[in-house]
Design an enzyme around this catalytic site. Sequence first.
Site, PDB file in Angstrom:
ATOM      1  N   SER A   1       0.821  -1.224   0.000  1.00 13.70           N
ATOM      2  CA  SER A   1       0.000   0.000   0.000  1.00 13.70           C
ATOM      3  C   SER A   1       0.849   1.266   0.000  1.00 13.70           C
ATOM      4  CB  SER A   1      -0.927   0.021   1.214  1.00 13.70           C
ATOM      5  OG  SER A   1      -0.180  -0.090   2.404  1.00 13.70           O
TER       6      SER A   1
ATOM      7  N   ASP B   1      -0.473   7.470  10.025  1.00 12.18           N
ATOM      8  CA  ASP B   1      -1.199   6.535  10.890  1.00 12.18           C
ATOM      9  C   ASP B   1      -0.253   5.548  11.574  1.00 12.18           C
ATOM     10  OD1 ASP B   1      -0.353   5.024   8.807  1.00 12.18           O
ATOM     11  OD2 ASP B   1      -2.317   4.273   8.204  1.00 12.18           O
TER      12      ASP B   1
ATOM     13  N   HIS C   1       1.746   4.360   7.287  1.00 13.66           N
ATOM     14  CA  HIS C   1       1.762   4.914   5.921  1.00 13.66           C
ATOM     15  C   HIS C   1       2.346   6.322   5.911  1.00 13.66           C
ATOM     16  CE1 HIS C   1      -1.467   1.817   5.694  1.00 13.66           C
ATOM     17  NE2 HIS C   1      -0.862   1.556   4.545  1.00 13.66           N
TER      18      HIS C   1
END
Lengths: 257, 257
Positions: free
Chosen positions: B15, B201, B204
């Site tokens: 991600s 967070d 990320h």
Amino acid sequence: MSANVQDSIMLFGDSITQGGWETGMNGFGANLAHRYARKLDVINRGFSGYNTEWGIPVFEQLWATREQQKDLPTVRLLVIWFGANDSCLVQSPQHVPLPKFASNLKHIINLVQSPKSEYHSPDTRIILVTPPPVNTYQRRANLENRDPPLALDRDFEVTRNYAEAVKDIAQEEEVGIIDIWTKMWDAAGHDEQSLSNFLYDGLHLNGPGYQLMYDAVLETIEKTYPELHPDRLEMVFPGWAMIDRNNVVASVTRGPK
Amino acid sequence: MSANVQDSIMLFGDSITQGGWETGMNGFGANLAHRYARKLDVINRGFSGYNTEWGIPVFEQLWATREQQKDLPTVRLLVIWFGANDSCLVQSPQHVPLPKFASNLKHIINLVQSPKSEYHSPDTRIILVTPPPVNTYQRRANLENRDPPLALDRDFEVTRNYAEAVKDIAQEEEVGIIDIWTKMWDAAGHDEQSLSNFLYDGLHLNGPGYQLMYDAVLETIEKTYPELHPDRLEMVFPGWAMIDRNNVVASVTRGPK
């Protein structure tokens, strides 16, 4: 090498397209690429300073022939955005007369859509984009501040005429249209100086300008080619929560294309 | 279709790579694509949530075989960035044991570099990237705020061990390395809570985090594969001021590849 697993959207145009990946400008191309992540690649074929006259021989090299297409990912959507340079005043080397601009745009569409064309790609949908309105106040100031200073090279009404021509061609050729000229003009309250809210130098888009464009792209896709809207496309490879840990290979293997 | 005129850089990872085109986060992939405009395409092959175990069978589909490579643009640089999910704690479905993570990374490198591999690509250079450090304070708060709340799934020291392994493999396999773990840890003054300056967070990257990464990519390219630095690459098609208006086609036509 990148295997032929993911199709694409190609953005073909001038500096306004080339700049579409600038994160500091909220570039519409980068935002589209993010929105289409794992569904379609977004390819930047923006050529700063180019007009349609120079764009055609370049297009004939960057667009695959029918023979080459067999081995390459499909461009599912081609967004053609010229006019900002073609509409330069006659004394500019970038100027292309309006009738020639119109026939050039039609020629590009034909290269892709005509079954007789060597570049025919039946699975490519096309969207034309009008050039944005020019803020000649900003543009003049920008050019006068260069060393040596340059004379104003674009005219508000002339660019409007090129934008009108793009709309006519889209209708005639039955392809999609993004009328960013009108969207931006409306958003500026029909006041040329207020176009500075959307253009950083009277010609190129800033963050809010690219936001108008990004929204307009998705709106036109939804209206004209809804099957290409990101919400209707599956991811090429599954989300991680769908992977069966006891059968990883099978759960991530794509069927035949 | 996009003809085989422009080679590429492929970013392969999880991600953190997939999010690399988010303009609002100053995405490093979009910034690289802008920096390499008209020189190399930058292809996003980031798969949110994936670890190396799931990445391998996906890679074997998205990377062209030797046979397919003949007709496709060359990936000149492959940036492999895993570890953020592999290093999840044992109870997580994303967890991959450290020795397996290491052998998986080596396997991916081998697929591309071994002359015996079906996916061998002799013109592809490789850079490995370490996972970023985890801010467990932020990560715990983020997970506890979900509905239903989730338990902490990563550990600062465990991720550090995975990062160390990536560095060892890069040295062993003689490929480039971006040690974003150490760069971020140093930038945070070796204080876990200060990692929030670079992570939104705890896991990320935010704008400043992606800026560190963008700078590190160019730094490693300059150091390890200087021939791939954007300053040393020619544009595929000429700048507009180089076009001869009396001989347009010749002046924009590329020689044989």
